[in-house]
Design an enzyme around this catalytic site. Structure first.
Site, PDB file in Angstrom:
ATOM      1  N   GLU A  10      15.273 -33.865 -11.156  1.00  0.00           N
ATOM      2  CA  GLU A  10      14.905 -32.315 -11.773  1.00  0.00           C
ATOM      3  C   GLU A  10      15.474 -31.710 -13.380  1.00  0.00           C
ATOM      4  O   GLU A  10      15.874 -32.408 -13.847  1.00  0.00           O
ATOM      5  CB  GLU A  10      16.399 -31.077 -11.712  1.00  0.00           C
ATOM      6  CG  GLU A  10      16.364 -31.553  -9.475  1.00  0.00           C
ATOM      7  CD  GLU A  10      14.738 -31.635  -8.832  1.00  0.00           C
ATOM      8  OE1 GLU A  10      13.959 -31.128  -9.921  1.00  0.00           O
ATOM      9  OE2 GLU A  10      14.876 -31.505  -7.518  1.00  0.00           O
TER      10      GLU A  10
ATOM     11  N   CYS B  40      20.757 -25.328  -4.555  1.00  0.00           N
ATOM     12  CA  CYS B  40      20.885 -26.411  -6.372  1.00  0.00           C
ATOM     13  C   CYS B  40      20.438 -25.955  -7.441  1.00  0.00           C
ATOM     14  O   CYS B  40      20.951 -26.495  -8.683  1.00  0.00           O
ATOM     15  CB  CYS B  40      19.961 -27.870  -5.539  1.00  0.00           C
ATOM     16  SG  CYS B  40      21.274 -28.325  -3.952  1.00  0.00           S
TER      17      CYS B  40
ATOM     18  N   HIS C 143      18.530 -35.003  -6.580  1.00  0.00           N
ATOM     19  CA  HIS C 143      18.761 -34.915  -5.785  1.00  0.00           C
ATOM     20  C   HIS C 143      18.350 -35.586  -4.834  1.00  0.00           C
ATOM     21  O   HIS C 143      17.838 -37.044  -5.032  1.00  0.00           O
ATOM     22  CB  HIS C 143      17.353 -34.131  -5.199  1.00  0.00           C
ATOM     23  CG  HIS C 143      17.228 -32.390  -5.148  1.00  0.00           C
ATOM     24  ND1 HIS C 143      16.529 -31.646  -5.509  1.00  0.00           N
ATOM     25  CD2 HIS C 143      17.951 -31.510  -3.778  1.00  0.00           C
ATOM     26  CE1 HIS C 143      16.798 -30.170  -4.827  1.00  0.00           C
ATOM     27  NE2 HIS C 143      17.518 -30.421  -4.292  1.00  0.00           N
TER      28      HIS C 143
HETATM   29  N1  PCA Z   1      20.246 -28.641  -1.124  1.00  0.00           N
HETATM   30  C1  PCA Z   1      20.536 -27.796  -1.455  1.00  0.00           C
HETATM   31  C2  PCA Z   1      21.673 -27.034  -1.371  1.00  0.00           C
HETATM   32  C3  PCA Z   1      22.577 -27.754  -1.227  1.00  0.00           C
HETATM   33  C4  PCA Z   1      22.949 -28.997  -1.007  1.00  0.00           C
HETATM   34  O1  PCA Z   1      22.754 -30.560  -0.907  1.00  0.00           O
HETATM   35  C5  PCA Z   1      19.071 -27.414  -2.298  1.00  0.00           C
HETATM   36  O2  PCA Z   1      18.819 -28.167  -2.236  1.00  0.00           O
HETATM   37  O3  PCA Z   1      19.068 -26.228  -3.113  1.00  0.00           O
END
Ligand code: PCA
Length: 183
Positions: free
Chosen positions: A79, A142, A160
């Site tokens: 990100e 996240c 991610h």
């Molecule tokens: N993914 C979620 C929140 C917790 C996680 O592991 C997200 O992409 O916001």
């Protein structure tokens, strides 16, 4: 020894297991190029998560890499930025639904990743993983945690990872590579 903090998330929604939490815990205590990895589990609930996070950021670590699963993509997204927005219909782990709230009242609209994201992406790609840079971390936990960390620690970044539990070994190796590049 200076520490690199890794954060991972617990369960939420249909995800009874969260690869991010398991992967960072497998790396807890690892020493890489003179840095020691410290894993921190965060609940998928904003107030509780930031309380734990603030404790984990004291004293300030050398770097923070936060990790979460993506339910939409089966690759790795580094990100690039976090938005000052919490907006979600999927209840968090405390049962809360949030519409159009800031992460931080009067905070800047967005903050950028300060980890070497391009180099991390390259390392993951060289390891045969599908990795890309992303400018949308969503508006769920996240994004919120990435924003919170990036406002307080530099370098900071967010990765991610795939959600499929059978890919935990691969996810752990991907996070380890990201730590190695960071160190
Ligand atoms: N993914 C979620 C929140 C917790 C996680 O592991 C997200 O992409 O916001």
């Amino acid at each position: 020894m200076e520490t690199i903090v890794l954060t991972g998330f617990g369960p939420f929604g249909d995800h009874t297991e969260n690869n991010s939490e398991h992967a960072v815990h497998r790396l807890d205590g690892l020493e890489v190029h003179g840095f020691k990895v410290r894993a921190v589990s965060l609940p998928v609930a904003f107030e509780q998560a930031v309380e734990l996070l603030d404790e984990a950021l004291e004293p300030e670590p050398a770097a923070v890499l936060s990790v979460g699963i993506s339910s939409e993509d089966d690759g790795y997204q580094l990100e690039l930025l976090a938005r000052n927005l919490r907006d979600y219909r999927l209840p968090d782990a405390a049962g809360q639904v949030v519409t159009g709230q800031p992460v931080e009242v009067d905070g800047p609209p967005q903050v950028v990743a300060t980890l070497p994201v391009a180099s991390i992406k390259q390392a993951l790609t060289q390891a045969g993983l599908r990795a890309q840079l992303s400018d949308d971390a969503g508006a769920y936990l996240c994004n919120a945690i990435f924003y919170w960390v990036a406002r307080r620690v530099s370098p900071a970044g967010f990765l991610h990872v795939p959600s499929a539990p059978e890919r935990l070994d691969e996810v752990t190796e991907a996070v380890r590579l990201a730590v190695e590049v960071t160190a």
